[in-house]
Design a protein around this motif. Structure first.
Motif, PDB file in Angstrom:
ATOM      1  N   ILE A 114       0.746  -0.894   0.130  1.00 41.62           N
ATOM      2  CA  ILE A 114      -0.033   0.138  -0.031  1.00 41.62           C
ATOM      3  C   ILE A 114       0.760   1.185  -0.013  1.00 41.62           C
ATOM      4  O   ILE A 114       1.834   1.363   0.572  1.00 41.62           O
ATOM      5  CB  ILE A 114      -1.005  -0.083   1.302  1.00 41.62           C
ATOM      6  CG1 ILE A 114      -2.119   0.969   1.001  1.00 41.62           C
ATOM      7  CG2 ILE A 114      -0.144  -0.128   2.571  1.00 41.62           C
ATOM      8  CD1 ILE A 114      -3.157   1.019   2.099  1.00 41.62           C
ATOM      9  N   ARG A 115       0.459   2.171  -0.889  1.00 41.35           N
ATOM     10  CA  ARG A 115       1.298   3.481  -0.900  1.00 41.35           C
ATOM     11  C   ARG A 115       0.559   4.411   0.332  1.00 41.35           C
ATOM     12  O   ARG A 115      -0.524   4.871   0.399  1.00 41.35           O
ATOM     13  CB  ARG A 115       1.205   4.354  -2.092  1.00 41.35           C
ATOM     14  CG  ARG A 115       1.962   5.524  -2.179  1.00 41.35           C
ATOM     15  CD  ARG A 115       1.723   6.018  -3.822  1.00 41.35           C
ATOM     16  NE  ARG A 115       2.266   5.049  -4.786  1.00 41.35           N
ATOM     17  CZ  ARG A 115       3.474   4.864  -4.793  1.00 41.35           C
ATOM     18  NH1 ARG A 115       4.463   5.172  -4.281  1.00 41.35           N
ATOM     19  NH2 ARG A 115       3.832   3.925  -5.900  1.00 41.35           N
ATOM     20  N   TRP A 116       1.596   4.745   1.191  1.00 39.23           N
ATOM     21  CA  TRP A 116       1.040   5.345   2.336  1.00 39.23           C
ATOM     22  C   TRP A 116       0.438   6.673   2.168  1.00 39.23           C
ATOM     23  O   TRP A 116      -0.952   6.910   2.453  1.00 39.23           O
ATOM     24  CB  TRP A 116       2.190   5.878   3.164  1.00 39.23           C
ATOM     25  CG  TRP A 116       1.568   6.257   4.725  1.00 39.23           C
ATOM     26  CD1 TRP A 116       1.137   7.265   5.243  1.00 39.23           C
ATOM     27  CD2 TRP A 116       1.773   5.270   5.768  1.00 39.23           C
ATOM     28  NE1 TRP A 116       0.837   7.152   6.514  1.00 39.23           N
ATOM     29  CE2 TRP A 116       1.164   5.850   6.947  1.00 39.23           C
ATOM     30  CE3 TRP A 116       2.145   3.705   5.932  1.00 39.23           C
ATOM     31  CZ2 TRP A 116       1.004   5.204   8.220  1.00 39.23           C
ATOM     32  CZ3 TRP A 116       2.056   3.299   7.326  1.00 39.23           C
ATOM     33  CH2 TRP A 116       1.468   4.134   8.324  1.00 39.23           C
ATOM     34  N   THR A 156      -2.965   0.131  -3.698  1.00 39.10           N
ATOM     35  CA  THR A 156      -2.912  -1.089  -3.136  1.00 39.10           C
ATOM     36  C   THR A 156      -2.193  -1.907  -4.423  1.00 39.10           C
ATOM     37  O   THR A 156      -2.862  -1.595  -5.325  1.00 39.10           O
ATOM     38  CB  THR A 156      -3.927  -1.589  -2.498  1.00 39.10           C
ATOM     39  OG1 THR A 156      -5.250  -1.814  -3.117  1.00 39.10           O
ATOM     40  CG2 THR A 156      -4.463  -0.912  -1.254  1.00 39.10           C
ATOM     41  N   TYR A 157      -1.823  -2.913  -3.944  1.00 44.86           N
ATOM     42  CA  TYR A 157      -1.154  -3.820  -4.898  1.00 44.86           C
ATOM     43  C   TYR A 157      -1.000  -5.416  -4.155  1.00 44.86           C
ATOM     44  O   TYR A 157      -0.806  -5.309  -3.244  1.00 44.86           O
ATOM     45  CB  TYR A 157       0.032  -3.477  -5.446  1.00 44.86           C
ATOM     46  CG  TYR A 157       0.859  -4.367  -6.545  1.00 44.86           C
ATOM     47  CD1 TYR A 157       2.283  -4.616  -6.223  1.00 44.86           C
ATOM     48  CD2 TYR A 157       0.308  -4.928  -7.495  1.00 44.86           C
ATOM     49  CE1 TYR A 157       2.847  -5.598  -7.009  1.00 44.86           C
ATOM     50  CE2 TYR A 157       1.145  -5.680  -8.313  1.00 44.86           C
ATOM     51  CZ  TYR A 157       2.417  -6.081  -8.051  1.00 44.86           C
ATOM     52  OH  TYR A 157       3.188  -6.829  -9.025  1.00 44.86           O
ATOM     53  N   TYR A 158      -1.522  -6.408  -5.019  1.00 39.94           N
ATOM     54  CA  TYR A 158      -1.666  -7.718  -4.422  1.00 39.94           C
ATOM     55  C   TYR A 158      -1.092  -8.918  -5.190  1.00 39.94           C
ATOM     56  O   TYR A 158      -1.103  -8.650  -6.532  1.00 39.94           O
ATOM     57  CB  TYR A 158      -3.160  -8.225  -4.197  1.00 39.94           C
ATOM     58  CG  TYR A 158      -3.854  -7.314  -3.208  1.00 39.94           C
ATOM     59  CD1 TYR A 158      -4.710  -5.882  -3.524  1.00 39.94           C
ATOM     60  CD2 TYR A 158      -3.780  -7.572  -1.862  1.00 39.94           C
ATOM     61  CE1 TYR A 158      -5.265  -5.321  -2.758  1.00 39.94           C
ATOM     62  CE2 TYR A 158      -4.537  -6.689  -0.986  1.00 39.94           C
ATOM     63  CZ  TYR A 158      -5.155  -5.591  -1.247  1.00 39.94           C
ATOM     64  OH  TYR A 158      -5.933  -4.895  -0.611  1.00 39.94           O
ATOM     65  N   SER A 208      -4.514  -2.340   4.321  1.00 37.81           N
ATOM     66  CA  SER A 208      -4.915  -0.998   4.519  1.00 37.81           C
ATOM     67  C   SER A 208      -4.032  -0.181   5.604  1.00 37.81           C
ATOM     68  O   SER A 208      -3.193  -0.973   6.130  1.00 37.81           O
ATOM     69  CB  SER A 208      -6.527  -1.045   5.188  1.00 37.81           C
ATOM     70  OG  SER A 208      -6.292  -1.500   6.498  1.00 37.81           O
ATOM     71  N   ARG A 209      -4.049   1.069   5.796  1.00 36.43           N
ATOM     72  CA  ARG A 209      -3.372   1.813   6.858  1.00 36.43           C
ATOM     73  C   ARG A 209      -4.339   2.673   7.508  1.00 36.43           C
ATOM     74  O   ARG A 209      -5.170   3.457   7.086  1.00 36.43           O
ATOM     75  CB  ARG A 209      -2.077   2.393   6.085  1.00 36.43           C
ATOM     76  CG  ARG A 209      -2.172   3.747   5.578  1.00 36.43           C
ATOM     77  CD  ARG A 209      -2.805   3.717   4.189  1.00 36.43           C
ATOM     78  NE  ARG A 209      -2.958   5.160   3.546  1.00 36.43           N
ATOM     79  CZ  ARG A 209      -3.904   5.748   3.443  1.00 36.43           C
ATOM     80  NH1 ARG A 209      -5.009   5.221   3.589  1.00 36.43           N
ATOM     81  NH2 ARG A 209      -3.909   7.053   2.803  1.00 36.43           N
ATOM     82  N   THR A 232      -0.198   2.835  11.644  1.00 35.69           N
ATOM     83  CA  THR A 232      -0.271   1.227  11.564  1.00 35.69           C
ATOM     84  C   THR A 232      -0.857   0.967  10.432  1.00 35.69           C
ATOM     85  O   THR A 232      -1.896   1.444   9.646  1.00 35.69           O
ATOM     86  CB  THR A 232      -1.352   0.900  12.675  1.00 35.69           C
ATOM     87  OG1 THR A 232      -0.759   1.183  14.197  1.00 35.69           O
ATOM     88  CG2 THR A 232      -1.369  -0.714  12.701  1.00 35.69           C
ATOM     89  N   VAL A 233      -0.315  -0.226   9.674  1.00 39.72           N
ATOM     90  CA  VAL A 233      -0.703  -0.871   8.605  1.00 39.72           C
ATOM     91  C   VAL A 233      -1.366  -2.307   8.908  1.00 39.72           C
ATOM     92  O   VAL A 233      -0.893  -2.823   9.706  1.00 39.72           O
ATOM     93  CB  VAL A 233       0.402  -1.315   7.822  1.00 39.72           C
ATOM     94  CG1 VAL A 233       0.088  -1.845   6.251  1.00 39.72           C
ATOM     95  CG2 VAL A 233       1.230   0.200   7.263  1.00 39.72           C
ATOM     96  N   TYR A 234      -2.536  -2.521   8.477  1.00 38.85           N
ATOM     97  CA  TYR A 234      -3.116  -3.724   8.604  1.00 38.85           C
ATOM     98  C   TYR A 234      -3.349  -4.788   7.217  1.00 38.85           C
ATOM     99  O   TYR A 234      -3.056  -4.200   6.023  1.00 38.85           O
ATOM    100  CB  TYR A 234      -4.569  -3.393   9.028  1.00 38.85           C
ATOM    101  CG  TYR A 234      -4.791  -2.544  10.154  1.00 38.85           C
ATOM    102  CD1 TYR A 234      -4.941  -1.250   9.991  1.00 38.85           C
ATOM    103  CD2 TYR A 234      -4.551  -3.123  11.457  1.00 38.85           C
ATOM    104  CE1 TYR A 234      -4.970  -0.187  10.922  1.00 38.85           C
ATOM    105  CE2 TYR A 234      -4.760  -2.137  12.247  1.00 38.85           C
ATOM    106  CZ  TYR A 234      -5.165  -0.784  12.155  1.00 38.85           C
ATOM    107  OH  TYR A 234      -5.020   0.115  13.254  1.00 38.85           O
TER     108      TYR A 234
END
Length: 125
Positions: free
Chosen positions: A51-53, A58-60, A71-72, A78-80
């Protein structure tokens, strides 16, 4: 000094869900890409999601697309990684990583500057 601390790993049954957290500290991460990797026993570490902050793009990896969500929370730094429909093959140590380059999404281990210690996810069949 950048510090990444993962949490949330557990033993879960196949088909279940789990949410991993990565608490980031030590820098302003607005230009960073944050990612999750995983490493199963006897296998190489592999990319899971990024994920780009700034902006939240997003990229998977294909293997988790549609099942995992990254997610963030900027307020909590925090990143989840929300994982659903878990499979035994998702069993691995999951690592949080940070890429400070500001470049496009990258999925190679050596592209990431900072790493957490990892958290174990075990999916039983």
């Amino acid at each position: 000094q950048v510090q990444l601390v993962e949490s949330g790993g557990a033993l879960v049954q196949a088909g279940g869900s789990l949410r991993l957290s990565c608490a980031a500290s030590g820098r302003t991460f607005s230009r960073y890409v944050m990612a999750w990797f995983r490493q199963a026993p006897g296998k190489e570490r592999e990319f899971v999601a990024a994920i780009r902050w700034s902006g939240g793009n997003t990229y998977y990896a294909d293997s988790v697309k549609g099942r995992f969500t990254i997610s963030r929370d900027s307020a909590k730094n925090t990143v989840y990684l929300q994982m659903t429909s878990l499979k035994p093959e998702d069993t691995a140590v999951y690592y949080c990583a940070a890429d400070s380059s500001g470049s496009a999404f990258r999925s190679r281990v050596y592209d990431y500057d900072y790493w957490g210690q990892g958290t174990q996810v075990t999916v039983s069949s």
